[in-house]
Design a protein around this motif. Structure first.
Motif, PDB file in Angstrom:
ATOM      1  N   GLY A  76     -93.267 -87.703   5.656  1.00 38.05           N
ATOM      2  CA  GLY A  76     -92.495 -86.751   6.581  1.00 38.05           C
ATOM      3  C   GLY A  76     -92.482 -85.458   6.291  1.00 38.05           C
ATOM      4  N   ASN A  98     -92.523 -88.213  11.663  1.00 39.75           N
ATOM      5  CA  ASN A  98     -91.159 -88.987  10.747  1.00 39.75           C
ATOM      6  C   ASN A  98     -90.548 -90.288  11.494  1.00 39.75           C
ATOM      7  OD1 ASN A  98     -91.372 -86.397   9.353  1.00 39.75           O
ATOM      8  ND2 ASN A  98     -89.465 -85.727   9.348  1.00 39.75           N
ATOM      9  N   ALA A 122     -85.424 -92.763   4.737  1.00 31.80           N
ATOM     10  CA  ALA A 122     -84.935 -91.836   5.750  1.00 31.80           C
ATOM     11  C   ALA A 122     -84.267 -90.770   5.143  1.00 31.80           C
ATOM     12  CB  ALA A 122     -83.666 -92.691   6.607  1.00 31.80           C
ATOM     13  N   SER A 123     -83.232 -90.377   5.113  1.00 27.97           N
ATOM     14  CA  SER A 123     -82.344 -89.157   4.406  1.00 27.97           C
ATOM     15  C   SER A 123     -81.012 -89.240   4.815  1.00 27.97           C
ATOM     16  CB  SER A 123     -83.163 -87.872   4.935  1.00 27.97           C
ATOM     17  OG  SER A 123     -82.393 -86.858   4.479  1.00 27.97           O
ATOM     18  N   ALA A 126     -79.594 -87.717   7.812  1.00 23.23           N
ATOM     19  CA  ALA A 126     -79.066 -88.588   9.016  1.00 23.23           C
ATOM     20  C   ALA A 126     -77.697 -88.287   9.410  1.00 23.23           C
ATOM     21  CB  ALA A 126     -79.518 -89.867   9.043  1.00 23.23           C
ATOM     22  N   TYR A 136     -85.591 -82.601  11.910  1.00 23.15           N
ATOM     23  CA  TYR A 136     -85.484 -83.233  10.889  1.00 23.15           C
ATOM     24  C   TYR A 136     -84.427 -84.373  10.649  1.00 23.15           C
ATOM     25  CZ  TYR A 136     -86.227 -85.038   5.975  1.00 23.15           C
ATOM     26  OH  TYR A 136     -86.510 -85.625   5.008  1.00 23.15           O
ATOM     27  N   LYS A 140     -84.476 -88.270  11.203  1.00 27.22           N
ATOM     28  CA  LYS A 140     -83.935 -89.430   9.915  1.00 27.22           C
ATOM     29  C   LYS A 140     -82.990 -90.193  10.749  1.00 27.22           C
ATOM     30  CE  LYS A 140     -86.995 -88.269   6.932  1.00 27.22           C
ATOM     31  NZ  LYS A 140     -87.961 -89.274   6.581  1.00 27.22           N
ATOM     32  N   SER A 162     -83.735 -99.416   5.214  1.00 26.86           N
ATOM     33  CA  SER A 162     -84.093 -97.900   5.043  1.00 26.86           C
ATOM     34  C   SER A 162     -83.509 -97.354   3.649  1.00 26.86           C
ATOM     35  CB  SER A 162     -83.592 -97.221   6.125  1.00 26.86           C
ATOM     36  OG  SER A 162     -82.198 -97.366   6.218  1.00 26.86           O
ATOM     37  N   SER A 164     -81.849 -93.867   2.165  1.00 28.30           N
ATOM     38  CA  SER A 164     -81.531 -92.502   2.688  1.00 28.30           C
ATOM     39  C   SER A 164     -81.348 -91.544   1.174  1.00 28.30           C
ATOM     40  CB  SER A 164     -80.358 -92.294   3.302  1.00 28.30           C
ATOM     41  OG  SER A 164     -80.608 -92.854   4.849  1.00 28.30           O
TER      42      SER A 164
END
Length: 228
Positions: A76, A98, A122-123, A126, A136, A140, A162, A164
């Motif tokens: 990423g 990403n 992911a993150s 999001a 970004y 995500k 996923s 996060s």
């Protein structure tokens, strides 16, 4: 040993993932530059923002690998700039690395992942944002949507989930403050191995029941109600 392909392995979360997995799996690593560690059996150099180069690397891997058990899309790129200073070039690079690269890799390797796993990193960005993180955060958010879409398209064949992460301290020279630790319901800032443990947990599930889910690893921060 089962084979797992991991992207973005040089530092931080990616390094922790391959360090954890190499104890149990044959790790195939992919990154823009050769890492200084050796937590892998095979390494491929590839700039994930370059679609042509990525396609070439995929062909090379397929020529040398006939089956995979896992694909971990970890690589990423992050930037934070005021909205009016962001460029279309910057947006396109972040989306390419990403989001587009995980899509291409998942599409290419799904046929090799019979009853295996795709795990997308992911993150929590999001779901919540700081100012100046549009590319970004969008990438995500797209990663989580890509995850549940893939889980349906590949149902019964590949488990797709996923993870996060929230604040994961990937800077080994940085010492979090008492206040920063206390901000987390867990009582501490996250470490890369916290994410690696979840990756390992998902790969250990062989019945395919856990799929289409996102696992938040943020020490409880996103559950904390904050008033002005």
């Amino acid at each position: 040993m089962k084979k797992v392909l991991v992207t973005g392995v040089s530092h931080g979360i990616g390094k922790a993932i391959v360090e954890k997995l190499c104890q149990q799996y044959h790790v195939i690593a992919l990154d823009k530059e050769m890492p200084t560690h050796h937590f892998f059996e095979r390494f491929y150099t590839c700039d994930l923002s370059n679609t042509h180069e990525l396609q070439q690397t995929i062909r090379q891997i397929k020529n040398e690998t006939d089956a995979l058990y896992g694909l971990v899309n970890n690589a990423g790129v992050f930037i934070r700039k005021p909205l009016w200073e962001q460029s279309l070039e910057g947006w396109e690079k972040i989306i390419a690395v990403n989001l587009t690269a995980p899509y291409i890799l998942s599409q290419a390797f799904a046929p090799l992942l019979n009853h295996g796993h795709i795990i997308n990193i992911a993150s929590t960005r999001a779901f919540m944002s700081e100012a100046g993180t549009e590319p970004y955060s969008a990438s995500k958010g797209g990663m989580i949507a890509l995850t549940h879409a893939l889980s349906i398209s590949l149902s019964g064949k590949v488990s797709v989930n996923s993870i996060s992460p929230g604040w994961i301290n990937t800077d080994e020279s940085y010492v979090a403050t008492v206040e920063e630790h206390a901000w987390h319901a867990s009582g501490r800032v996250g470490k890369p191995h916290d994410v690696a443990e979840v990756v390992s947990f998902l790969l250990e599930r062989e019945d395919g029941f856990i799929t289409g889910s996102d696992f938040v690893v943020d020490g409880g921060v996103s559950k904390k109600m904050v008033y002005p």
